[in-house]
Design an enzyme around this catalytic site. Structure first.
Site, PDB file in Angstrom:
ATOM      1  N   PHE A  40      -3.390 -23.053 -29.969  1.00 63.92           N
ATOM      2  CA  PHE A  40      -4.642 -22.310 -30.200  1.00 63.92           C
ATOM      3  C   PHE A  40      -4.877 -21.324 -29.052  1.00 63.92           C
ATOM      4  O   PHE A  40      -5.462 -21.680 -28.025  1.00 63.92           O
ATOM      5  CB  PHE A  40      -5.792 -23.317 -30.295  1.00 63.92           C
ATOM      6  CG  PHE A  40      -7.120 -22.723 -30.625  1.00 63.92           C
ATOM      7  CD1 PHE A  40      -7.399 -22.276 -31.902  1.00 63.92           C
ATOM      8  CD2 PHE A  40      -8.109 -22.605 -29.652  1.00 63.92           C
ATOM      9  CE1 PHE A  40      -8.642 -21.733 -32.220  1.00 63.92           C
ATOM     10  CE2 PHE A  40      -9.347 -22.064 -29.950  1.00 63.92           C
ATOM     11  CZ  PHE A  40      -9.623 -21.629 -31.244  1.00 63.92           C
TER      12      PHE A  40
ATOM     13  N   ARG B 189     -10.324 -12.455 -20.052  1.00 61.95           N
ATOM     14  CA  ARG B 189      -9.359 -13.511 -20.424  1.00 61.95           C
ATOM     15  C   ARG B 189      -8.036 -12.960 -20.943  1.00 61.95           C
ATOM     16  O   ARG B 189      -7.179 -13.729 -21.375  1.00 61.95           O
ATOM     17  CB  ARG B 189     -10.022 -14.423 -21.476  1.00 61.95           C
ATOM     18  CG  ARG B 189     -11.125 -15.260 -20.865  1.00 61.95           C
ATOM     19  CD  ARG B 189     -12.125 -15.775 -21.892  1.00 61.95           C
ATOM     20  NE  ARG B 189     -13.137 -16.608 -21.237  1.00 61.95           N
ATOM     21  CZ  ARG B 189     -14.156 -16.129 -20.502  1.00 61.95           C
ATOM     22  NH1 ARG B 189     -14.322 -14.825 -20.328  1.00 61.95           N
ATOM     23  NH2 ARG B 189     -15.004 -16.964 -19.920  1.00 61.95           N
TER      24      ARG B 189
ATOM     25  N   ALA C  55      -8.542 -12.777 -31.162  1.00 58.15           N
ATOM     26  CA  ALA C  55      -9.806 -12.633 -30.435  1.00 58.15           C
ATOM     27  C   ALA C  55     -10.937 -12.517 -31.440  1.00 58.15           C
ATOM     28  O   ALA C  55     -10.966 -11.577 -32.239  1.00 58.15           O
ATOM     29  CB  ALA C  55      -9.767 -11.393 -29.534  1.00 58.15           C
ATOM     30  N   VAL C  56     -11.817 -13.507 -31.408  1.00 54.53           N
ATOM     31  CA  VAL C  56     -13.023 -13.433 -32.231  1.00 54.53           C
ATOM     32  C   VAL C  56     -14.171 -13.081 -31.282  1.00 54.53           C
ATOM     33  O   VAL C  56     -14.419 -13.794 -30.306  1.00 54.53           O
ATOM     34  CB  VAL C  56     -13.309 -14.772 -32.946  1.00 54.53           C
ATOM     35  CG1 VAL C  56     -14.586 -14.655 -33.784  1.00 54.53           C
ATOM     36  CG2 VAL C  56     -12.128 -15.174 -33.821  1.00 54.53           C
ATOM     37  N   ILE C  57     -14.802 -11.956 -31.577  1.00 55.28           N
ATOM     38  CA  ILE C  57     -15.870 -11.476 -30.681  1.00 55.28           C
ATOM     39  C   ILE C  57     -17.156 -11.358 -31.489  1.00 55.28           C
ATOM     40  O   ILE C  57     -17.167 -10.783 -32.590  1.00 55.28           O
ATOM     41  CB  ILE C  57     -15.481 -10.126 -30.041  1.00 55.28           C
ATOM     42  CG1 ILE C  57     -14.150 -10.291 -29.282  1.00 55.28           C
ATOM     43  CG2 ILE C  57     -16.582  -9.637 -29.098  1.00 55.28           C
ATOM     44  CD1 ILE C  57     -13.600  -9.029 -28.657  1.00 55.28           C
TER      45      ILE C  57
ATOM     46  N   HIS D 254     -21.024 -13.469 -38.903  1.00 56.35           N
ATOM     47  CA  HIS D 254     -19.671 -13.361 -39.468  1.00 56.35           C
ATOM     48  C   HIS D 254     -18.610 -14.006 -38.563  1.00 56.35           C
ATOM     49  O   HIS D 254     -17.751 -14.753 -39.036  1.00 56.35           O
ATOM     50  CB  HIS D 254     -19.359 -11.869 -39.666  1.00 56.35           C
ATOM     51  CG  HIS D 254     -18.090 -11.587 -40.379  1.00 56.35           C
ATOM     52  ND1 HIS D 254     -17.934 -11.801 -41.726  1.00 56.35           N
ATOM     53  CD2 HIS D 254     -16.904 -11.110 -39.937  1.00 56.35           C
ATOM     54  CE1 HIS D 254     -16.701 -11.469 -42.078  1.00 56.35           C
ATOM     55  NE2 HIS D 254     -16.065 -11.046 -41.010  1.00 56.35           N
TER      56      HIS D 254
ATOM     57  N   PHE E 279      -8.588 -14.774 -39.457  1.00 57.88           N
ATOM     58  CA  PHE E 279      -8.785 -15.590 -40.656  1.00 57.88           C
ATOM     59  C   PHE E 279      -7.461 -15.890 -41.352  1.00 57.88           C
ATOM     60  O   PHE E 279      -7.296 -16.965 -41.948  1.00 57.88           O
ATOM     61  CB  PHE E 279      -9.739 -14.863 -41.627  1.00 57.88           C
ATOM     62  CG  PHE E 279     -10.141 -15.690 -42.801  1.00 57.88           C
ATOM     63  CD1 PHE E 279     -11.143 -16.659 -42.684  1.00 57.88           C
ATOM     64  CD2 PHE E 279      -9.528 -15.529 -44.034  1.00 57.88           C
ATOM     65  CE1 PHE E 279     -11.502 -17.441 -43.772  1.00 57.88           C
ATOM     66  CE2 PHE E 279      -9.882 -16.308 -45.123  1.00 57.88           C
ATOM     67  CZ  PHE E 279     -10.878 -17.269 -44.997  1.00 57.88           C
ATOM     68  N   GLU E 280      -6.526 -14.958 -41.299  1.00 60.10           N
ATOM     69  CA  GLU E 280      -5.245 -15.116 -41.998  1.00 60.10           C
ATOM     70  C   GLU E 280      -4.229 -15.923 -41.183  1.00 60.10           C
ATOM     71  O   GLU E 280      -3.157 -16.270 -41.695  1.00 60.10           O
ATOM     72  CB  GLU E 280      -4.654 -13.743 -42.327  1.00 60.10           C
ATOM     73  CG  GLU E 280      -5.393 -12.980 -43.422  1.00 60.10           C
ATOM     74  CD  GLU E 280      -6.701 -12.351 -42.977  1.00 60.10           C
ATOM     75  OE1 GLU E 280      -6.878 -12.123 -41.762  1.00 60.10           O
ATOM     76  OE2 GLU E 280      -7.567 -12.108 -43.840  1.00 60.10           O
TER      77      GLU E 280
HETATM   78  N1  INI Z   1     -11.005 -10.992 -37.159  1.00 58.54           N
HETATM   79  C1  INI Z   1     -10.706 -11.297 -35.885  1.00 58.54           C
HETATM   80  O1  INI Z   1      -9.529 -11.579 -35.573  1.00 58.54           O
HETATM   81  N2  INI Z   1     -11.678 -11.277 -34.933  1.00 58.54           N
HETATM   82  C2  INI Z   1     -12.980 -10.977 -35.247  1.00 58.54           C
HETATM   83  O2  INI Z   1     -13.820 -10.948 -34.307  1.00 58.54           O
HETATM   84  C3  INI Z   1     -13.309 -10.664 -36.577  1.00 58.54           C
HETATM   85  N3  INI Z   1     -14.673 -10.356 -36.928  1.00 58.54           N
HETATM   86  O3  INI Z   1     -15.597 -10.727 -36.186  1.00 58.54           O
HETATM   87  O4  INI Z   1     -14.935  -9.754 -37.961  1.00 58.54           O
HETATM   88  C4  INI Z   1     -12.277 -10.663 -37.537  1.00 58.54           C
HETATM   89  N4  INI Z   1     -12.518 -10.341 -38.809  1.00 58.54           N
HETATM   90  C5  INI Z   1     -11.472 -10.100 -39.780  1.00 58.54           C
HETATM   91  C6  INI Z   1     -10.985 -11.383 -40.454  1.00 58.54           C
HETATM   92  O5  INI Z   1     -10.212 -12.158 -39.560  1.00 58.54           O
HETATM   93  C7  INI Z   1     -10.130 -11.091 -41.692  1.00 58.54           C
HETATM   94  O6  INI Z   1      -8.972 -10.396 -41.305  1.00 58.54           O
HETATM   95  C8  INI Z   1     -10.868 -10.287 -42.771  1.00 58.54           C
HETATM   96  O7  INI Z   1     -12.090 -10.920 -43.091  1.00 58.54           O
HETATM   97  C9  INI Z   1     -10.014 -10.204 -44.061  1.00 58.54           C
HETATM   98  O8  INI Z   1      -9.797 -11.493 -44.613  1.00 58.54           O
END
Ligand code: INI
Length: 163
Positions: free
Chosen positions: A116, A130, A83-85, A91, A60-61
């Site tokens: 990306f 991957r 990696a978003v899992i 969420h 997210f950051e």
């Molecule tokens: N951040 C990720 O990089 N991958 C994820 O799968 C993920 N999930 O699913 O929760 C994730 N969450 C943290 C998010 O990126 C922020 O760091 C957090 O919400 C603080 O702002």
């Protein structure tokens, strides 16, 4: 009839600096993406001192960091790795959506290749595949895309924008 065709070479331009942003979330996976990216950058001609690695708390950051680095004027390209899992809730969808939009918006706003290299997977197994196993290493793929784009952008006519 012969046309003018442009395509990026897979050689890092001399002196070009690259930023690699890596998400600490799911670090077991993202550290493999980072190793793949650094390995690909150096094997395609970038020097160690041309590569800066910046750790993000999570995906997210990444867009904010990407924007700061892209606007610094120091880099030829910014490679974003994460990696978003999928979890038990929705969420992950919000995180994946924001990081995708944010990287694309930054690239378009700054005119810099912002790559990306974010895995979006249903399972940890898919992410492992991957990150240097069955399906290659998406961090390496992202680094090669950065080199290709850097090269290609250098060949294209300069922007006419007044911003
Ligand atoms: N951040 C990720 O990089 N991958 C994820 O799968 C993920 N999930 O699913 O929760 C994730 N969450 C943290 C998010 O990126 C922020 O760091 C957090 O919400 C603080 O702002």
């Amino acid at each position: 009839m012969s046309v003018n065709e442009y395509q990026g070479k897979l050689i890092a331009p001399a002196g070009a600096k690259f930023a690699v942003i890596v998400s600490r979330f799911n670090e077991f996976i993202t550290s493999k993406l980072m190793s793949g990216a650094i390995d690909a950058l150096t094997r395609h001609g970038a020097g160690d001192s041309d590569i800066d690695v910046v750790w993000s708390p999570g995906c997210f950051e990444i867009p904010l960091l990407c924007r700061r680095l892209a606007e610094s004027g120091k880099y030829a390209g910014v490679i974003c790795l994460g990696a978003v899992i999928r979890g038990g809730t929705e969420h992950h969808r919000y995180i994946a959506s924001e990081v995708t939009k944010g990287i694309a918006a930054t690239s378009l706003a700054t005119g810099l290749p912002c790559i990306f290299g974010i895995l979006t997977c249903d399972t940890i197994e898919q992410a492992v595949e991957r990150a240097g196993t069955k399906s290659g290493n998406k961090g390496a793929d992202a680094a090669i895309a950065a080199i290709e784009m850097t090269n290609l952008m250098g060949q294209l006519p300069a922007t006419n924008s007044t911003k």
